[in-house]
Scaffold this motif. Structure first.
Motif, PDB file in Angstrom:
ATOM      1  N   LEU A  44       2.868  -7.625  -6.315  1.00 41.36           N
ATOM      2  CA  LEU A  44       1.602  -7.093  -7.284  1.00 41.36           C
ATOM      3  C   LEU A  44       0.610  -6.994  -5.853  1.00 41.36           C
ATOM      4  N   LEU A  45       0.691  -7.974  -5.349  1.00 38.97           N
ATOM      5  CA  LEU A  45      -0.493  -7.897  -4.407  1.00 38.97           C
ATOM      6  C   LEU A  45      -0.343  -6.810  -2.984  1.00 38.97           C
ATOM      7  N   PHE A  46       1.034  -6.446  -2.913  1.00 37.51           N
ATOM      8  CA  PHE A  46       1.296  -5.590  -1.928  1.00 37.51           C
ATOM      9  C   PHE A  46       0.817  -4.326  -2.634  1.00 37.51           C
ATOM     10  N   PHE A  47       1.057  -4.255  -3.791  1.00 39.28           N
ATOM     11  CA  PHE A  47       0.822  -2.894  -4.583  1.00 39.28           C
ATOM     12  C   PHE A  47      -0.852  -2.637  -4.451  1.00 39.28           C
ATOM     13  N   ILE A  48      -1.636  -3.692  -4.637  1.00 42.20           N
ATOM     14  CA  ILE A  48      -2.873  -3.578  -4.542  1.00 42.20           C
ATOM     15  C   ILE A  48      -3.250  -3.282  -3.315  1.00 42.20           C
ATOM     16  N   LEU A  49      -2.769  -3.773  -2.416  1.00 38.34           N
ATOM     17  CA  LEU A  49      -3.428  -3.549  -0.752  1.00 38.34           C
ATOM     18  C   LEU A  49      -2.982  -2.078  -0.500  1.00 38.34           C
ATOM     19  N   THR A  50      -1.893  -1.408  -1.227  1.00 40.18           N
ATOM     20  CA  THR A  50      -1.627  -0.099  -0.910  1.00 40.18           C
ATOM     21  C   THR A  50      -2.139   0.775  -2.204  1.00 40.18           C
ATOM     22  N   PHE A  51      -2.870   0.322  -2.780  1.00 39.56           N
ATOM     23  CA  PHE A  51      -3.348   1.179  -4.131  1.00 39.56           C
ATOM     24  C   PHE A  51      -4.011   2.335  -3.686  1.00 39.56           C
ATOM     25  N   ILE A  52      -4.857   2.579  -2.623  1.00 40.83           N
ATOM     26  CA  ILE A  52      -5.386   3.601  -2.090  1.00 40.83           C
ATOM     27  C   ILE A  52      -4.190   4.837  -2.066  1.00 40.83           C
ATOM     28  N   PHE A  53      -2.900   4.517  -1.623  1.00 38.07           N
ATOM     29  CA  PHE A  53      -1.959   5.505  -1.620  1.00 38.07           C
ATOM     30  C   PHE A  53      -1.262   6.021  -3.150  1.00 38.07           C
ATOM     31  N   ASP A  54      -1.734   5.393  -4.265  1.00 39.38           N
ATOM     32  CA  ASP A  54      -1.327   5.576  -5.430  1.00 39.38           C
ATOM     33  C   ASP A  54      -2.660   6.130  -6.365  1.00 39.38           C
TER      34      ASP A  54
END
Length: 456
Positions: A44-54
């Motif tokens: 989840l933290l990985f997704f949050i850190l790359t949230f700008i791409f999503d």
């Protein structure tokens, strides 16, 4: 390339949660102590850190479902968890895993970027069910096999093995049996019939859990409602499996199940009756556990209703909801009922937004399923029905266990719902492009839905 690597990582981690369940749930970084971060939260933290791409998917996500109840759910849960940290430390966050891991709804939605990704998901799911079913067959030899498994210490202080734990195995066995009867539209051959019946009877007889009996009943009710053919096939599979079971019982061979009791029709009957507290030889502990759980629930109810704050917002996260200790003197923190856990932790506001959000999720599933039915898209119906089987099995499990507080249930559960939400958007767009023309046969529209793989 990066998206592909991330999607592979998501499927790998969810596979490990589903197959290894309890053992993989306890792996955290750094290992040891209560401050280690579990693998699911790291993802989840990985997704949050790359949230700008999503962020480009936010508009589509908001179109897929009314977000207000989910925003309230996440906001209330995170607020109550953070408020508990000063007094209870990291246990406040650990008790809030259900809220945190419900964010996998977003991860599932992002994963299902197009119909090609959805196709890939269902291929992966079939493989996971096969592996999980084979893995469940080792349950008979669990004590011997655990001697070869590395051990891990949980944050609560108890020690267990990483491999050969079977927390979700019975659920996946029933789901695998359902897969066989759902995806055999033209009839069920003798081999799938035998396999399906064996999986159901194996789950019932060996795992010796009262929730399994209720899950089988719920599965039959779901099929009777939405797929009469599957209902008949499941009934036939149970009959075939039952005949094999009786042949085994009358052969005189003894096989101990999860509770250490020899598999027999008398035990299953008595154990089923223990659901409402009926005591008989061999199931006294199970029957008395009913009154114990009712007492837990009564305690939570009294605590929740002793003040307006507790009534509306619950007791919060960090403190155990019940006063009970496990076999290794570890504190049991939840009352073996996820709905009571939500009430105890987040009060009636939490119960309302949880229920509201799930009603919207179920409505989204019905819209997608009925859309596939209207245009005769059988593959879409089968896929959605299989996912509903999983959801129903989880709902039943939450009645007698703290299922949604366990990452190996909650993570795939919300991830699958995210798949449903995006799948519905894809189906709507493809069928809209097809025009719903009366001149087109329903199956032609269904074929087009499977052939096209556009992104949002």
């Amino acid at each position: 390339m990066a998206a592909s690597i991330r999607n592979n990582l998501v499927l790998l981690i969810i596979s490990l949660y589903m197959i290894l369940n309890v053992g993989f749930m306890l792996i955290r970084f750094p290992p040891g102590g209560a401050s280690g971060v579990p693998v699911g939260e790291l993802l989840l933290l990985f997704f949050i850190l790359t949230f700008i791409f999503d962020m480009k998917w936010l508009t589509h996500f908001s179109r897929s479902i009314f977000l207000l109840p989910f925003i309230l759910w996440w906001g209330l849960g995170i607020w109550r968890a953070l408020a508990g940290i000063p007094e209870f430390g990291m246990w406040a966050l650990r008790d809030a895993t259900h809220v945190i891991e419900s964010l996998f709804l977003w991860i599932g939605f992002v994963f299902a970027v197009n119909l090609a990704a959805v196709d890939r998901f269902f291929v992966w799911l079939r493989r996971v069910m096969v592996i999980a079913s084979i893995y469940a067959l080792t349950f008979l030899f669990r004590e011997a096999l655990r001697d070869f498994s590395p051990e891990i210490q949980a944050a609560a202080g108890y020690t267990t093995t990483i491999f050969f734990q079977y927390g979700s195995s019975s659920l996946l066995l029933l789901m695998s049996a359902a897969y066989l009867v759902i995806f055999r539209a033209s009839g069920l051959g003798i081999r799938p019939l035998l396999i399906s019946g064996f999986l159901i009877v194996y789950a019932v007889a060996l795992f010796q859990a009262r929730t399994v009996y209720l899950q089988v009943i719920a599965l039959m009710m779901l099929f009777a409602w939405q797929r009469r053919a599957a209902f008949g096939k499941t009934g036939a599979a149970i009959v075939v499996g039952g005949l094999v079971f009786f042949a085994f019982v009358f052969s005189g061979l003894e096989m101990p199940g999860r509770l250490g009791k020899t598999v027999s029709l008398d035990f299953i009957t008595s154990h089923f009756a223990a659901i409402w507290g009926a005591e008989s030889e061999g199931v006294v502990g199970a029957a008395r556990g009913v009154s114990l759980r009712l007492n837990w629930w009564a305690i939570i109810w009294r605590q929740v209703t002793n003040s307006f704050s507790n009534f509306f917002f619950g007791l919060g996260f960090g403190l155990p909801l019940i006063d009970f200790f496990g076999p290794q003197s570890q504190i049991v923190r939840e009352p073996h009922n996820s709905y009571l856990s939500i009430l105890g932790r987040m009060g009636f506001v939490g119960v309302i937004v949880f229920t509201w959000g799930h009603l919207l999720l179920v409505r989204a599933w019905f819209q997608a399923f009925n859309l596939c039915r209207c245009v005769g898209y059988r593959l879409g119906q089968d896929r959605l029905l299989l996912l509903m089987v999983f959801f129903v099995l989880v709902w039943v499990n939450t009645l007698g266990e703290d299922a949604l507080e366990k990452p190996y249930i909650a993570i795939p559960y919300y991830f699958f719902w995210g798949i449903v939400l995006h799948y519905r958007l894809h189906l709507r767009r493809v069928f809209a492009k097809a025009g719903f023309q009366a001149s087109k046969r329903p199956q032609e529209l269904g074929d087009q839905a499977h052939a096209r793989t556009p992104g949002p």
